[in-house]
Design an enzyme around this catalytic site. Structure first.
Site, PDB file in Angstrom:
ATOM      1  N   GLN A   1       2.947   9.921   0.918  1.00 34.34           N
ATOM      2  CA  GLN A   1       4.249   9.238   1.032  1.00 34.34           C
ATOM      3  C   GLN A   1       5.137   9.504  -0.185  1.00 34.34           C
ATOM      4  O   GLN A   1       6.316   9.161  -0.177  1.00 34.34           O
ATOM      5  CB  GLN A   1       4.054   7.733   1.197  1.00 34.34           C
TER       6      GLN A   1
ATOM      7  N   GLY B   1       0.850  -1.187   0.000  1.00 30.81           N
ATOM      8  CA  GLY B   1       0.000   0.000   0.000  1.00 30.81           C
ATOM      9  C   GLY B   1       0.884   1.234   0.000  1.00 30.81           C
ATOM     10  O   GLY B   1       2.007   1.195   0.522  1.00 30.81           O
TER      11      GLY B   1
ATOM     12  N   HIS C   1      -4.346   1.616   7.664  1.00 27.98           N
ATOM     13  CA  HIS C   1      -2.983   2.160   7.727  1.00 27.98           C
ATOM     14  C   HIS C   1      -2.830   3.299   6.698  1.00 27.98           C
ATOM     15  O   HIS C   1      -2.285   4.361   7.010  1.00 27.98           O
ATOM     16  CB  HIS C   1      -1.975   1.028   7.455  1.00 27.98           C
ATOM     17  N   GLU C   2      -3.318   3.062   5.477  1.00 25.68           N
ATOM     18  CA  GLU C   2      -3.171   4.069   4.417  1.00 25.68           C
ATOM     19  C   GLU C   2      -4.062   5.290   4.675  1.00 25.68           C
ATOM     20  O   GLU C   2      -3.639   6.422   4.443  1.00 25.68           O
ATOM     21  CB  GLU C   2      -3.471   3.463   3.043  1.00 25.68           C
TER      22      GLU C   2
ATOM     23  N   CYS D   1       6.121   0.179   7.457  1.00 25.37           N
ATOM     24  CA  CYS D   1       5.736   1.332   6.627  1.00 25.37           C
ATOM     25  C   CYS D   1       6.914   1.727   5.747  1.00 25.37           C
ATOM     26  O   CYS D   1       8.048   1.795   6.227  1.00 25.37           O
ATOM     27  CB  CYS D   1       5.347   2.492   7.540  1.00 25.37           C
ATOM     28  N   LEU D   2       6.641   2.002   4.472  1.00 26.81           N
ATOM     29  CA  LEU D   2       7.723   2.356   3.543  1.00 26.81           C
ATOM     30  C   LEU D   2       8.378   3.687   3.918  1.00 26.81           C
ATOM     31  O   LEU D   2       9.499   3.954   3.504  1.00 26.81           O
ATOM     32  CB  LEU D   2       7.192   2.408   2.106  1.00 26.81           C
TER      33      LEU D   2
ATOM     34  N   HIS E   1      -2.408   7.578   6.974  1.00 33.58           N
ATOM     35  CA  HIS E   1      -1.408   8.435   6.323  1.00 33.58           C
ATOM     36  C   HIS E   1      -2.046   9.734   5.834  1.00 33.58           C
ATOM     37  O   HIS E   1      -1.486  10.818   6.008  1.00 33.58           O
ATOM     38  CB  HIS E   1      -0.780   7.728   5.112  1.00 33.58           C
TER      39      HIS E   1
HETATM   40 ZN    ZN Z   1       2.787   3.483   5.839  1.00 36.18          ZN
END
Ligand code: ZN
Length: 192
Positions: free
Chosen positions: A48, A43, A132-133, A90-91, A136
């Site tokens: 991000q 995701g 989670h997204e 998380c990226l 963000h």
């Molecule tokens: Zn994340």
């Protein structure tokens, strides 16, 4: 375009509703899938990649040509049911993994890039990724939702990322925080 890391301020920015979808945005969506696959994620939220726009992309398979590529514009989550603790990463927080408690099942309402309504009840991995997204897009990172004591293990890693960010700004690799804010406003003027 690249994936930004903590503590880049766009990760704390509350994304605004999108009111326009054009060819450039469609290209951005494709590029986001590429970046997500390169980073081995499932995701990726627009902020991000330093875009203050209210959408995210998901492919639970995490590989091009596998699974289903999905885009969620202006998502809203309702009807949380149950509770489940599971490990997240998380990226934008490389190498950090921790247990987060979230509702087990949620309903999502959103739009795809063609303006079609998406409404579905999600559970399992999909429910977790959607939450989670969406976090963000509201400027929330997964460790914000972690038990305070469990979060302590990230102290060194977060300090390391903070000093890397400061160095990147000082060296000109990243623009100044003021310029970052100006750039966000520009994107918002175009799409929100
Ligand atoms: Zn994340």
């Amino acid at each position: 375009m690249r994936i930004i890391r903590y503590p880049h301020p766009t990760l704390r920015h509350v994304s605004k509703t999108i009111r326009r979808v054009d060819a450039e945005l469609t290209t951005i969506v494709e590029r986001m899938f590429d970046l997500m696959y390169e980073a081995q994620g499932i995701g990726l939220a627009a902020n991000q990649v330093d875009l203050p726009l209210r959408f995210f992309v998901v492919n639970l398979a995490g590989k091009p040509g596998e699974g289903e590529e999905r885009v969620f514009l202006n998502p809203v989550i309702t009807r949380p049911k149950g509770s489940e603790e599971s490990e997240e990463g998380c990226l934008s927080l490389p190498g950090m993994y921790g247990d987060v408690t979230r509702p087990k099942q949620v309903r999502i309402h959103a739009y795809d890039v063609s303006g079609n309504v998406i409404q579905e009840d999600a559970s399992g991995m999909l429910a977790r990724v959607l939450q989670h997204e969406l976090d963000h897009l509201d400027g929330v990172l997964f460790f914000d939702r972690m038990d305070e004591m469990k979060r302590l293990k990230f102290t060194d890693a977060l300090e390391q990322l903070e000093s890397e960010f400061a160095e990147a700004v000082a060296s000109g690799e990243l623009t100044s925080v003021a310029e970052m804010a100006a750039r966000r406003s520009e994107w918002e003027r175009t799409y929100c």
